[in-house]
Design an enzyme around this catalytic site. Structure first.
Site, PDB file in Angstrom:
ATOM      1  N   ILE A 105     -21.733 -18.200  -7.974  1.00  0.00           N
ATOM      2  CA  ILE A 105     -23.161 -18.222  -8.266  1.00  0.00           C
ATOM      3  C   ILE A 105     -23.625 -17.030  -9.091  1.00  0.00           C
ATOM      4  O   ILE A 105     -24.669 -17.102  -9.742  1.00  0.00           O
ATOM      5  CB  ILE A 105     -24.006 -18.346  -6.976  1.00  0.00           C
ATOM      6  N   ASP A 106     -22.869 -15.932  -9.095  1.00  0.00           N
ATOM      7  CA  ASP A 106     -23.210 -14.807  -9.971  1.00  0.00           C
ATOM      8  C   ASP A 106     -23.332 -15.272 -11.418  1.00  0.00           C
ATOM      9  O   ASP A 106     -24.147 -14.759 -12.194  1.00  0.00           O
ATOM     10  CB  ASP A 106     -22.139 -13.717  -9.912  1.00  0.00           C
ATOM     11  N   ALA A 107     -22.493 -16.253 -11.769  1.00  0.00           N
ATOM     12  CA  ALA A 107     -22.453 -16.745 -13.148  1.00  0.00           C
ATOM     13  C   ALA A 107     -23.789 -17.331 -13.596  1.00  0.00           C
ATOM     14  O   ALA A 107     -24.109 -17.322 -14.790  1.00  0.00           O
ATOM     15  CB  ALA A 107     -21.355 -17.803 -13.291  1.00  0.00           C
TER      16      ALA A 107
END
Length: 372
Positions: free
Chosen positions: A148-150
């Site tokens: 989810i950092d992406a």
């Protein structure tokens, strides 16, 4: 002796400030102090980082700092911020880390700032490699954002490219990638029921923390929260994607204020304080950024959400900002609540840059909320 007196004066000032609503000038002074510390320590923005190995200074950790610096510039338009940014971007030839053929969101994060500068100047060299990179990725499969950092690293690149060029294909592709991560990756990384995100497929059920709670990493959900803000800001309320993003944003906002600690910060592990509960800056600053933005744009009711913002800001200043601008309680790089532990007021994380960027994002939007 002089240092001791300075520290005591700082502590008394913080105690006094925490008992009342800060002024916008006080918020700005703290943001300047934190940024000045960083710019002095890293005076050469072209110098590579050396944490375990040499990495170029357009890696994601530094790119997040420039997101914060560009936000600070909107309320504190100092030419030195632009000079520092352009020296960095010129050195990297306004290109993503690892070249235009990269599909790694971490490599693309720097492009957010390139696009910010393009929209200030309309200098085509600031955008040509961004276009090459996104056009290349758009020929590939959708399923790149498996963590989810992406979403924060790359989704605003697509929305900003749409904003800069008017070409709908960029926003459409970015939204397809977001939807895949949200609904398909690992069975869907957004738990709509609880309003929080699993960091990646390793943490979806049946994975549990030691107390039986789901594992929601503070900074991970913070990255998504920030991305929603940045994309909604780019596309505006009339866009067909806005309603769905707004719905996710409201679900997250409601969940996050229920996780906030009494002292105003958030734990690294949002719902399981027995597993790495404790103070943490980056998630807190990103939540402050999103909640303040939501109030500023009429999405969130101030009566419900402003107290959470006030508590978060007071805690950041009181517990995290050192007299010289160094930031404590910054969790190091990683993928879950255990990363970089144990944290403390004095511990220097492996990378300082993204913590500064998160703080500047939160401070800037909170400043705007006070100024309303």
């Amino acid at each position: 002796m002089k240092r001791t007196i300075t520290l005591l004066l700082f502590i008394f000032t913080v105690i006094f400030m925490c008992g009342q609503q800060p002024t916008s000038e006080e918020v700005l002074q703290n943001a300047r102090k934190v940024n000045t510390y960083f710019m002095r320590k890293y005076a050469d923005p072209t110098e590579a980082t050396n944490v375990g190995r040499i990495r170029p200074s357009n890696l994601w950790t530094r790119a997040v700092y420039y997101e914060g610096l560009m936000a600070l510039y909107t309320i504190d338009p100092k030419e030195e911020y632009i000079q520092y940014t352009d020296r960095w971007a010129n050195f990297h030839q306004w290109s993503p880390r690892n070249g235009v053929n990269t599909c790694d969101a971490d490599d693309q994060c720097c492009e957010q700032t390139y696009l910010d500068r393009y929209m200030m100047t309309h200098d085509s060299r600031m955008i040509e490699h961004v276009r090459e990179n996104l056009d290349h990725q758009m020929t590939k499969k959708i399923g790149w954002w498996t963590w989810i950092d992406a979403i924060q690293m790359a989704m605003p690149v697509y929305s900003r490219m749409y904003k800069a060029t008017g070409e709908r294909k960029y926003l459409d592709h970015g939204m397809k990638m977001y939807t895949w991560t949200r609904d398909t990756c690992g069975g869907g990384l957004f738990n709509v029921t609880e309003g929080l995100w699993w960091r990646d497929a390793d943490y979806v059920p049946p994975y549990k923390e030691s107390d039986g709670q789901n594992c929601y990493w503070s900074r991970g959900s913070g990255w998504v929260f920030a991305a929603l803000v940045r994309v909604m800001d780019d596309i505006g309320k009339k866009d067909k994607y806005y309603k769905g993003l707004k719905k996710d944003f409201i679900l997250m906002s409601n969940a996050l204020i229920q996780c906030q600690r009494e002292d105003g910060l958030w734990n690294p592990s949002l719902m399981s304080p027995v597993t790495y509960g404790g103070k943490e800056l980056t998630g807190t600053a990103l939540f402050l950024y999103g909640l303040s933005w939501g109030i500023n744009h009429g999405i969130l009711k101030a009566k419900k959400y402003k107290p959470a913002c006030d508590k978060a800001w007071a805690a950041l200043v009181r517990d995290c900002v050192h007299p010289d601008g160094f930031l404590g309680w910054v969790q190091g790089t990683g993928k879950d609540p255990s990363a970089g532990q144990p944290l403390s007021y004095t511990k220097v994380p492996d990378f300082e840059d993204y913590g500064t960027g998160c703080f500047l994002l939160g401070a800037t939007e909170y400043y705007k909320m006070i100024e309303r």
